[in-house]
Scaffold this active site. Structure first.
Site, mmCIF file in Angstrom:
data_model
loop_
_atom_site.group_PDB
_atom_site.id
_atom_site.type_symbol
_atom_site.label_atom_id
_atom_site.label_comp_id
_atom_site.label_asym_id
_atom_site.label_seq_id
_atom_site.Cartn_x
_atom_site.Cartn_y
_atom_site.Cartn_z
ATOM 1 N NE ARG A 210 -58.740 23.132 -3.709
ATOM 2 C CZ ARG A 210 -59.384 22.001 -3.396
ATOM 3 N NH1 ARG A 210 -58.850 20.832 -3.692
ATOM 4 N NH2 ARG A 210 -60.532 22.040 -2.782
ATOM 5 C CG HIS B 83 -57.009 11.410 -4.454
ATOM 6 N ND1 HIS B 83 -56.822 11.280 -3.111
ATOM 7 C CD2 HIS B 83 -57.241 12.731 -4.661
ATOM 8 C CE1 HIS B 83 -56.947 12.459 -2.526
ATOM 9 N NE2 HIS B 83 -57.198 13.355 -3.448
ATOM 10 C CG HIS C 169 -49.599 14.542 -0.783
ATOM 11 N ND1 HIS C 169 -49.436 13.674 0.265
ATOM 12 C CD2 HIS C 169 -49.446 15.789 -0.272
ATOM 13 C CE1 HIS C 169 -49.206 14.367 1.366
ATOM 14 N NE2 HIS C 169 -49.209 15.653 1.064
ATOM 15 N NE ARG D 290 -57.156 24.591 -0.832
ATOM 16 C CZ ARG D 290 -57.993 23.685 -0.330
ATOM 17 N NH1 ARG D 290 -57.554 22.476 -0.029
ATOM 18 N NH2 ARG D 290 -59.245 23.979 -0.119
ATOM 19 C CG HIS D 291 -52.441 23.561 -4.719
ATOM 20 N ND1 HIS D 291 -53.092 23.576 -5.914
ATOM 21 C CD2 HIS D 291 -53.022 22.581 -3.969
ATOM 22 C CE1 HIS D 291 -54.028 22.648 -5.894
ATOM 23 N NE2 HIS D 291 -54.036 22.040 -4.724
ATOM 24 C CG ASN E 8 -51.159 16.804 -8.869
ATOM 25 O OD1 ASN E 8 -50.645 17.812 -8.397
ATOM 26 N ND2 ASN E 8 -52.466 16.638 -8.917
ATOM 27 C CG HIS F 164 -57.047 20.916 -8.667
ATOM 28 N ND1 HIS F 164 -57.605 20.145 -7.673
ATOM 29 C CD2 HIS F 164 -58.032 21.767 -9.054
ATOM 30 C CE1 HIS F 164 -58.862 20.509 -7.463
ATOM 31 N NE2 HIS F 164 -59.136 21.513 -8.293
ATOM 32 C CB THR G 244 -60.091 16.095 -5.098
ATOM 33 O OG1 THR G 244 -59.279 17.174 -5.550
ATOM 34 C CG2 THR G 244 -61.372 16.060 -5.885
ATOM 35 N NE ARG H 97 -40.995 30.711 5.583
ATOM 36 C CZ ARG H 97 -39.702 30.661 5.866
ATOM 37 N NH1 ARG H 97 -38.824 31.229 5.089
ATOM 38 N NH2 ARG H 97 -39.299 30.022 6.946
ATOM 39 C CG HIS I 246 -49.318 18.811 -2.814
ATOM 40 N ND1 HIS I 246 -50.173 19.676 -2.154
ATOM 41 C CD2 HIS I 246 -50.094 17.821 -3.309
ATOM 42 C CE1 HIS I 246 -51.403 19.186 -2.204
ATOM 43 N NE2 HIS I 246 -51.385 18.070 -2.910
ATOM 44 C CD GLU J 40 -56.326 17.013 -10.942
ATOM 45 O OE1 GLU J 40 -56.534 17.588 -9.854
ATOM 46 O OE2 GLU J 40 -55.741 15.941 -11.030
ATOM 47 C CD GLU K 272 -57.351 10.978 -12.503
ATOM 48 O OE1 GLU K 272 -57.124 11.667 -13.523
ATOM 49 O OE2 GLU K 272 -56.738 11.097 -11.441
HETATM 50 N N1 PXP Z 1 -56.170 12.811 -9.769
HETATM 51 C C1 PXP Z 1 -57.026 13.787 -9.389
HETATM 52 C C2 PXP Z 1 -58.244 14.000 -10.200
HETATM 53 C C3 PXP Z 1 -56.754 14.599 -8.270
HETATM 54 O O1 PXP Z 1 -57.624 15.562 -7.898
HETATM 55 C C4 PXP Z 1 -55.551 14.396 -7.563
HETATM 56 C C5 PXP Z 1 -55.220 15.278 -6.402
HETATM 57 O O2 PXP Z 1 -55.091 16.583 -6.793
HETATM 58 C C6 PXP Z 1 -54.683 13.386 -8.014
HETATM 59 C C7 PXP Z 1 -55.031 12.597 -9.103
HETATM 60 C C8 PXP Z 1 -53.382 13.129 -7.346
HETATM 61 O O3 PXP Z 1 -53.573 12.728 -6.030
HETATM 62 P P1 PXP Z 1 -52.343 12.650 -5.051
HETATM 63 O O4 PXP Z 1 -51.774 14.027 -4.966
HETATM 64 O O5 PXP Z 1 -52.944 12.175 -3.775
HETATM 65 O O6 PXP Z 1 -51.366 11.677 -5.650
#
Ligand code: PXP
Length: 248
Positions: free
Chosen positions: A49, A198, A221, A53-54, A11, A47, A105, A22, A14, A74, A155
């Site tokens: 959103r 997550h 993350h 935001r990202h 993912n 994702h 999330t 910035r 971030h 996502e 998931e």
């Molecule tokens: N899976 C889903 C459905 C999510 O919403 C997220 C966070 O965006 C992740 C996985 C990944 O989570 P993390 O960034 O905490 O590893």
């Protein structure tokens, strides 16, 4: 699509969070996605959103253009997101709950209460050829509802397990892990493909990776944070090594 027994979806949200701090063009999430691909990611997760935001709309356009591995898109179950998904037709669409005030999330989707609405919502996405995944807590009621609405994938939200582990509440971490284990097996018995994610880190990934029914982990993350110290390629390689070790 990779036919590995356990795929790693990276993912990249971030990377965009840091870029947006910035408001410029770097670090570039597309560059991170290509690097992740070269480092062995089996898919890229992003994702979009509602508040952008990202990840931005332009990031999704770019990912659809440059990726050779599947994109797991996502999104919240809104008409706007459905339109965007139908325009791009990504390999997979993962429906997540979204609240503006949350930092990430926070929980799984409430499928059981919204069954009819969600069944209608995902039908066109499935018809367009997207694999529809539903992000839910390890809760039998939600899994049954996800199955009934026609999702192919669930998931499982690993956040409660990871939070308990990080805060040293080990009994709770064990019991969350046990629910994840039982619900992975239950979902698999219904014919659903099981993913999880997550909050996963090097310290928490192995027990989840060891569940034989889990086919994909989506991790962001921690990997992006770790790449500050190690670089993205070694950070991903280490996660892959731990997953393989757990599965061996
Ligand atoms: N899976 C889903 C459905 C999510 O919403 C997220 C966070 O965006 C992740 C996985 C990944 O989570 P993390 O960034 O905490 O590893």
């Amino acid at each position: 699509m990779s036919d590995k027994l356990l795929r790693l979806g990276v993912n990249i949200d971030h990377v965009a969070t840091v870029r947006n701090a910035r408001g410029g063009a770097y670090p570039d999430p597309l560059r991170a996605a290509k690097l992740a691909e070269d480092a062995g990611a089996d898919g890229i997760t992003a994702h979009l959103r509602e508040d952008r935001r990202h990840i931005s709309d332009a990031d999704i356009d770019g990912l659809m253009e440059v990726l050779s591995v599947p994109l797991n898109f996502e999104m919240a179950a809104t008409p706007e997101m459905q339109k965007i998904a139908l325009r791009h037709k990504p390999h997979a669409v993962c429906i997540v709950p979204e609240k503006r005030e949350e930092r990430t999330t926070e929980g799984g989707l409430e499928v059981a209460r919204e069954e009819n609405k969600l069944a209608h919502y995902i039908a066109p996405l499935r018809e367009a050829g997207c694999r529809v995944s539903i992000f839910i807590a390890a809760d039998q009621r939600q899994i049954e509802a996800a199955h009934r609405i026609g999702a192919e994938v669930i998931e499982l939200h690993t956040g409660a397990y990871c939070d308990a582990h990080a805060e040293g509440r080990m009994d709770e971490a064990s019991s969350e892990l046990e629910s994840l284990r039982e619900m992975s097996a239950f979902a698999h018995s219904l014919g659903l493909e099981v993913h999880a994610g997550h909050g996963l880190t090097y310290d928490t990934v192995k027990p989840v990776a060891a569940f034989p029914e889990v086919r994909e982990l989506n991790i962001g993350h921690f990997l992006i944070g770790e790449s500050i110290f190690l670089g993205l390629t070694p950070a991903i390689a280490e996660m892959r090594r731990l997953m393989d070790e757990a599965r061996a």
